[in-house]
Scaffold this active site. Structure first.
Site, PDB file in Angstrom:
ATOM      1  N   LYS A 124       0.872  -1.187   0.000  1.00  0.00           N
ATOM      2  CA  LYS A 124       0.000   0.000   0.000  1.00  0.00           C
ATOM      3  C   LYS A 124       0.903   1.229   0.000  1.00  0.00           C
ATOM      4  CE  LYS A 124      -4.283  -1.687   1.546  1.00  0.00           C
ATOM      5  NZ  LYS A 124      -4.378  -2.135   2.943  1.00  0.00           N
ATOM      6  N   HIS A 127       1.640   6.881   3.022  1.00  0.00           N
ATOM      7  CA  HIS A 127       0.871   8.119   2.866  1.00  0.00           C
ATOM      8  C   HIS A 127       1.257   9.198   3.882  1.00  0.00           C
ATOM      9  CE1 HIS A 127      -1.613   7.016   6.227  1.00  0.00           C
ATOM     10  NE2 HIS A 127      -1.911   5.868   5.670  1.00  0.00           N
ATOM     11  N   HIS A 130       1.504   8.350   7.510  1.00  0.00           N
ATOM     12  CA  HIS A 130       2.699   7.616   7.920  1.00  0.00           C
ATOM     13  C   HIS A 130       3.893   8.561   8.071  1.00  0.00           C
ATOM     14  CE1 HIS A 130       0.554   4.014   6.051  1.00  0.00           C
ATOM     15  NE2 HIS A 130       0.607   3.789   7.338  1.00  0.00           N
TER      16      HIS A 130
HETATM   17  N1  ARG Z   1       0.237  -0.352   9.842  1.00  0.00           N
HETATM   18  C1  ARG Z   1      -0.701   0.391  10.620  1.00  0.00           C
HETATM   19  C2  ARG Z   1      -1.393   1.427   9.744  1.00  0.00           C
HETATM   20  O1  ARG Z   1      -0.873   1.846   8.748  1.00  0.00           O
HETATM   21  C3  ARG Z   1      -0.063   1.104  11.766  1.00  0.00           C
HETATM   22  C4  ARG Z   1       0.583   0.212  12.776  1.00  0.00           C
HETATM   23  C5  ARG Z   1       0.570   0.820  14.111  1.00  0.00           C
HETATM   24  N2  ARG Z   1       1.282   0.076  15.080  1.00  0.00           N
HETATM   25  C6  ARG Z   1       0.813  -0.934  15.824  1.00  0.00           C
HETATM   26  N3  ARG Z   1       1.615  -1.493  16.693  1.00  0.00           N
HETATM   27  N4  ARG Z   1      -0.417  -1.340  15.692  1.00  0.00           N
HETATM   28  O2  ARG Z   1      -2.480   1.859  10.090  1.00  0.00           O
END
Ligand code: ARG
Length: 563
Positions: A124, A127, A130
């Site tokens: 993905k 963005h 992030h």
């Molecule tokens: N990959 C997730 C997202 O883009 C964020 C991860 C956040 N960290 C966690 N330990 N859940 O929404």
């Protein structure tokens, strides 16, 4: 010297409050003519059985005035005026001595902090949200490291879940190899979207996706090879962004890393009697805490996002034995983290209290052209390149003969974006506005960078100055304000750690730049006849540049010598 502390100590010799309490009571007077610190005597009226203004008068007579220009009483207040000449010398020499270590301390020695940040999803796009996480986490990491904490930077990649089964299925049906090599994320996204469109017509595709995810979970060779490939391709693209931002991690253990570690955690939850059946799914009930249940296993037995977070939290405790574990993730996941932390607590892990969700707001676009149409994504790499190119234009206009223009455009352009992200309290939504963030005026990255370059150019122009610096001549309001600001660097870092809020350091560096420009607009440097004063001012400028550089580095921004 820490003047606030000195003031508090001197007062404490005559009153029944301790130094710390007095420090908290000390105020900064509204006008500089009223001194640098004011102590309100109201607090003492009761215990001393006297009117506050009498107490102020009495204290004034008793307190040791060494290191102060004077101490005055004004109504119920006791006002302290610092001795400006010795103050400037102490701070400026300290900074020039410590150089890039000015601001550091060992307050965190022996303590470990896990900082999880960035955590984009494989296949993905990376963005703008992030980037928010990346900028905050990277800054917190550096800020804590500067105080001696043992910091562990973790990128919790989103690389696991049923969607990867769907992706494998989509890949086998529709992937275009050439496109995949050229623009991997775009192609992966295309086939993933297609999968959903097709699955609407043919629901059996969903079963196929689930089947592939099951294979992946079970370690089926083909599925694992494909998954690794998606991961590598995505990481290559993410790495471009990380390189541009100069961001690094100590661990890339993403969600998939916990695949073989979840079973034990699910068993632990079950053994503690917390696992409840709910329509076939296994959940931990949290209604007592006003939260919906934390789902641990779906009805098909598959793990989910929360299962992996529970496992990751335990793994981090076991592996790093952290004193604090922070998660830099958007505020839309607040409930998720509350559920996970509460479940850990119910499992009997008292360290659950050391886990913190460091949340942040949304990113909005002021520029209509940038606001996405549905399904249309803004690629971060494009955004960064745009910032570089716009900054290049400004440089071509303002300073066409600058050497290493490319490097400057890159550091200033990217720095401008990062700066904007870290300027306001993180919970506030951030507005993405090109004109504002790239401007050389106002509270922007380029403004601070420009101030740094300006200071440098003054130092270069001045060349060698003979003789000793005479700091006793730095007595103007502007000089004193600047030195006082430089003194506050470590305090702002400590506060940033306390609140897990990098914007405190960003605001601090804005204050330094402002104080410097105020000084420079009111006083000359190069043309000063008095060598002692000239040298003192030059040293103050050098110290200012050093502090700007150190502070910007802490928030992930590199300075340029000329711009
Ligand atoms: N990959 C997730 C997202 O883009 C964020 C991860 C956040 N960290 C966690 N330990 N859940 O929404």
């Amino acid at each position: 010297m820490d003047y606030k502390n000195l003031v508090a100590k001197r007062i404490s010799e005559f009153v029944e409050l301790d130094v710390e309490t007095i420090e908290k009571l000390l105020e900064i007077p509204p006008k500089p003519e009223m001194g640098d610190y004011a102590f309100p005597c109201f607090q003492l009226a009761k215990s001393m059985r006297k009117a506050p203004n009498m107490i102020a008068e009495e204290l004034k007579g008793k307190i040791n005035k060494d290191g102060f220009e004077k101490i005055e009483n004004l109504g119920p207040y006791l006002n302290f005026f610092m001795d400006k000449s010795s103050f400037g010398k102490g701070i400026i020499e300290l900074i020039l001595n410590k150089k890039e270590t000015y601001g550091e301390s060992n307050m965190g020695e022996g303590k470990t902090v896990c900082v999880e940040y960035s955590s984009p999803n494989i296949a993905k796009p990376f963005h703008v949200g992030h980037l928010f996480s990346t900028a905050i986490g990277n800054a917190l990491y550096a800020i804590m490291k500067s105080q001696g904490y043992n910091t562990v930077g973790i990128n919790h990649l989103g690389d696991w879940g049923t969607q990867f089964g769907k992706l494998i299925s989509a890949y086998k049906r529709w992937a275009d190899e050439e496109a995949l090599e050229k623009e991997p994320i775009k192609e992966l996204l295309r086939i993933y979207v297609k999968f959903h469109d097709e699955a609407e017509k043919d629901p059996s595709l969903e079963d196929e996706g689930r089947m592939y995810f099951k294979k992946l979970e079970d370690g089926d060779k083909e599925a694992v090879v494909l998954w690794n490939r998606f991961k590598e391709l995505s990481l290559k693209e993410f790495d471009n962004v990380y390189d541009m931002l100069n961001v690094k991690f100590d661990s890339l253990a993403g969600e998939g890393f916990y695949n073989d570690k979840m079973e034990a955690v699910v068993k632990e939850i079950d053994d503690k009697g917390l696992l409840v059946d709910s329509n076939g799914a296994k959940v931990v009930m949290l209604e007592e805490y006003n939260m919906p249940p934390c789902i641990v296993l779906k009805s098909d037995g598959a793990s989910i996002y929360a299962t992996r977070d529970l496992t990751a939290a335990k793994y981090r405790k076991d592996t790093y034995n952290f004193d604090k574990s922070i998660y830099v993730v958007g505020k839309d996941q607040k409930l998720h983290f509350n559920q996970v932390f509460k479940t850990l607590e119910l499992m009997g892990h008292d360290w659950a209290k050391d886990c913190h969700h460091v949340s942040f707001g949304l990113v909005r676009f002021a520029d209509k052209k940038l606001s996405t149409r549905k399904g249309d994504v803004i690629l971060l790499e494009d955004l960064l390149n745009e910032a570089i190119s716009k900054t290049r234009d400004t440089i071509n206009e303002k300073n066409p003969n600058l050497e290493n223009k490319e490097e400057v455009a890159k550091k200033v352009g990217i720095g401008a974006i990062v700066f904007t992200y870290l300027k306001n309290s993180r919970e506030r939504d951030m507005v993405f506005n090109w004109d504002e963030m790239l401007s050389f005026d106002g509270e922007t990255g380029p403004y601070v960078q420009y101030t740094y370059a300006r200071g440098n150019s003054i130092l270069n122009k001045a060349g060698e100055v003979n003789g000793e610096a005479d700091y006793s001549k730095l007595t103007s309001k502007e000089e004193f304000e600047l030195v006082k600001t430089l003194e506050g660097f470590n305090k702002s870092i400590v506060m940033a750690i306390d609140k897990l809020e990098p914007s405190i350091v960003t605001r601090y560096v804005i204050d330094v730049a402002k104080a410097f420009n105020k000084f420079y607009n009111n006083h000359s440097v190069i043309n000063v006849e008095d060598e002692g004063l000239k040298k003192a001012r030059l040293n103050m400028i050098e110290a200012t540049c050093q502090v700007i550089k150190n502070a910007l580095n802490l928030i992930g921004i590199e300075t340029v010598e000329k711009m």
